[in-house]
Design a protein around this motif. Structure first.
Motif, mmCIF file in Angstrom:
data_model
loop_
_atom_site.group_PDB
_atom_site.id
_atom_site.type_symbol
_atom_site.label_atom_id
_atom_site.label_comp_id
_atom_site.label_asym_id
_atom_site.label_seq_id
_atom_site.Cartn_x
_atom_site.Cartn_y
_atom_site.Cartn_z
ATOM 1 N N UNK A 2 -6.277 -2.926 8.935
ATOM 2 C CA UNK A 2 -5.373 -2.056 8.187
ATOM 3 C C UNK A 2 -3.919 -2.500 8.330
ATOM 4 N N UNK A 3 -3.527 -2.860 9.534
ATOM 5 C CA UNK A 3 -2.155 -3.319 9.740
ATOM 6 C C UNK A 3 -1.890 -4.626 8.999
ATOM 7 N N UNK A 4 -2.928 -5.457 8.905
ATOM 8 C CA UNK A 4 -2.785 -6.684 8.140
ATOM 9 C C UNK A 4 -2.502 -6.410 6.678
ATOM 10 N N UNK A 5 -3.179 -5.400 6.117
ATOM 11 C CA UNK A 5 -2.953 -5.020 4.716
ATOM 12 C C UNK A 5 -1.546 -4.464 4.507
ATOM 13 N N UNK A 6 -0.983 -3.895 5.573
ATOM 14 C CA UNK A 6 0.372 -3.341 5.484
ATOM 15 C C UNK A 6 1.447 -4.382 5.821
ATOM 16 N N UNK A 7 1.003 -5.631 5.968
ATOM 17 C CA UNK A 7 1.913 -6.742 6.245
ATOM 18 C C UNK A 7 2.651 -6.596 7.578
ATOM 19 N N UNK B 152 0.840 -1.206 0.000
ATOM 20 C CA UNK B 152 0.000 0.000 0.000
ATOM 21 C C UNK B 152 0.872 1.253 0.000
ATOM 22 N N UNK B 153 0.496 2.266 -0.797
ATOM 23 C CA UNK B 153 1.249 3.507 -0.836
ATOM 24 C C UNK B 153 0.995 4.306 0.430
ATOM 25 N N UNK B 154 1.897 5.255 0.695
ATOM 26 C CA UNK B 154 1.762 6.090 1.888
ATOM 27 C C UNK B 154 0.477 6.905 1.824
ATOM 28 N N UNK B 155 0.162 7.435 0.634
ATOM 29 C CA UNK B 155 -1.041 8.257 0.478
ATOM 30 C C UNK B 155 -2.306 7.460 0.757
ATOM 31 N N UNK C 270 6.565 -2.245 24.132
ATOM 32 C CA UNK C 270 6.945 -2.586 22.765
ATOM 33 C C UNK C 270 8.255 -1.985 22.308
ATOM 34 N N UNK C 271 8.911 -1.228 23.198
ATOM 35 C CA UNK C 271 10.129 -0.512 22.819
ATOM 36 C C UNK C 271 11.202 -1.482 22.309
ATOM 37 N N UNK C 272 11.706 -1.185 21.106
ATOM 38 C CA UNK C 272 12.781 -1.983 20.542
ATOM 39 C C UNK C 272 12.356 -3.317 19.962
ATOM 40 N N UNK C 273 11.070 -3.580 19.895
ATOM 41 C CA UNK C 273 10.610 -4.851 19.317
ATOM 42 C C UNK C 273 11.031 -4.916 17.846
ATOM 43 N N UNK C 274 11.754 -5.956 17.446
ATOM 44 C CA UNK C 274 12.266 -6.026 16.069
ATOM 45 C C UNK C 274 11.185 -6.173 15.010
ATOM 46 N N UNK C 275 9.966 -6.526 15.415
ATOM 47 C CA UNK C 275 8.887 -6.710 14.439
ATOM 48 C C UNK C 275 8.133 -5.414 14.130
ATOM 49 N N UNK C 276 8.435 -4.344 14.856
ATOM 50 C CA UNK C 276 7.694 -3.093 14.683
ATOM 51 C C UNK C 276 7.916 -2.502 13.301
ATOM 52 N N UNK C 277 6.849 -1.961 12.685
ATOM 53 C CA UNK C 277 7.002 -1.296 11.385
ATOM 54 C C UNK C 277 7.603 0.096 11.557
ATOM 55 N N UNK C 278 7.930 0.727 10.437
ATOM 56 C CA UNK C 278 8.418 2.105 10.479
ATOM 57 C C UNK C 278 7.338 3.022 11.041
#
Length: 265
Positions: free
Chosen positions: A39-44, A1-4, A202-210
């Motif tokens: 929504x998060x699922x769509x963003x993988x 999905x695009x940012x927009x 959740x701080x520093x969790x390696x699975x976190x998205x940008x």
């Protein structure tokens, strides 16, 4: 999905959550959490943290929307300050406990519990299951325990807690105006403490998205806050046009669909 496209989706979610909150008289968390999970699922976003990220982000939005609501009730004098202060320690401790419980649950289990909670709320709305107004005078310990339960469940599921606080205060002898106003004030410390604790957990969790800090997704937070407040006024106007019974049954149906989606996932 695009940012927009993603940002437009978040803005639409805020508008929907705000409208529903104003229309049905409930906090937007019940709408925000399930839609964010989608929504998060769509963003993988990894499924292991999707539910935690949705709940943490929902609580962060409630800090802003809840502050607006609480300020309005404060100006109208509808917050019962002694009861709020009696509940406050339990609310904060419960919120921290609720986040720690969530942090030790898998995303699947947390989602299932959320679905069960939503289904119970739907049944409550359909059958009118709520405590009768009373005039009991609870002691400090009872208020501490009540605050702890409300805070824990609210932080666990990313909601403001009004569905539990209002009936409890009604049993304590509050008028509906006092119950709703004080409940709005109670939602603010729950959301603030819960959101901060989710960030720490959740701080520093390696699975976190940008663009996420701990379990709070900032693009979703800002977009939802931007549109939910003004659209809540739209929901309030619609609520004055439609039948109260129809509104209750429609929202119960929506909650049932959402609950089953999480339980059967």
């Amino acid at each position: 999905m695009s940012v927009l496209v993603t940002l437009l989706g978040y803005l639409g979610l805020g508008a929907a959550a705000g409208t529903m909150a104003g229309l049905f008289g409930v906090g937007g968390g019940l709408i925000i959490v399930p839609v964010l999970v989608f929504a998060f699922g769509l963003q993988n976003v990894p499924s292991e943290i999707t539910m935690h990220l949705a709940v943490g982000t929902s609580l962060a939005t409630i800090v802003v929307t809840g502050a607006s609501s609480a300020l309005g009730h404060f100006r109208k004098g509808s917050i019962h300050r002694p009861w709020f202060l009696a509940l406050l320690p339990g609310l904060m401790l419960g919120a921290i406990g609720g986040v720690f419980i969530a942090g030790n649950l898998s995303g699947t289990v947390l989602g299932t519990l959320f679905g069960i909670f939503v289904l119970l709320l739907a049944a409550k709305m359909v059958f009118g299951l709520s405590p009768r107004p009373g005039a009991m005078v609870p002691g400090k310990f009872a208020m501490l325990v009540a605050g702890g339960v409300v805070g824990a469940i609210s932080a666990l599921f990313g909601i403001g807690g009004g569905a539990m606080t209002v009936p409890w205060l009604s049993r304590c002898g509050a008028t509906m105006t006092q119950a709703v106003g004080t409940s709005a004030a109670c939602g603010l410390p729950i959301a603030a403490v819960g959101a901060i604790t989710f960030i720490i957990m959740g701080w520093g969790n390696p699975l976190l998205p940008a663009w996420a800090t701990g379990f709070v997704m900032w693009p979703a937070f800002f977009a939802i806050v931007l549109t939910s407040v003004p659209f809540a006024r739209v929901g309030v106007r619609l609520a004055h046009v439609l039948s109260a019974r129809v509104l209750r049954l429609c929202f119960a149906l929506l909650l049932t669909v959402v609950g089953l989606r999480f339980v059967l996932a």
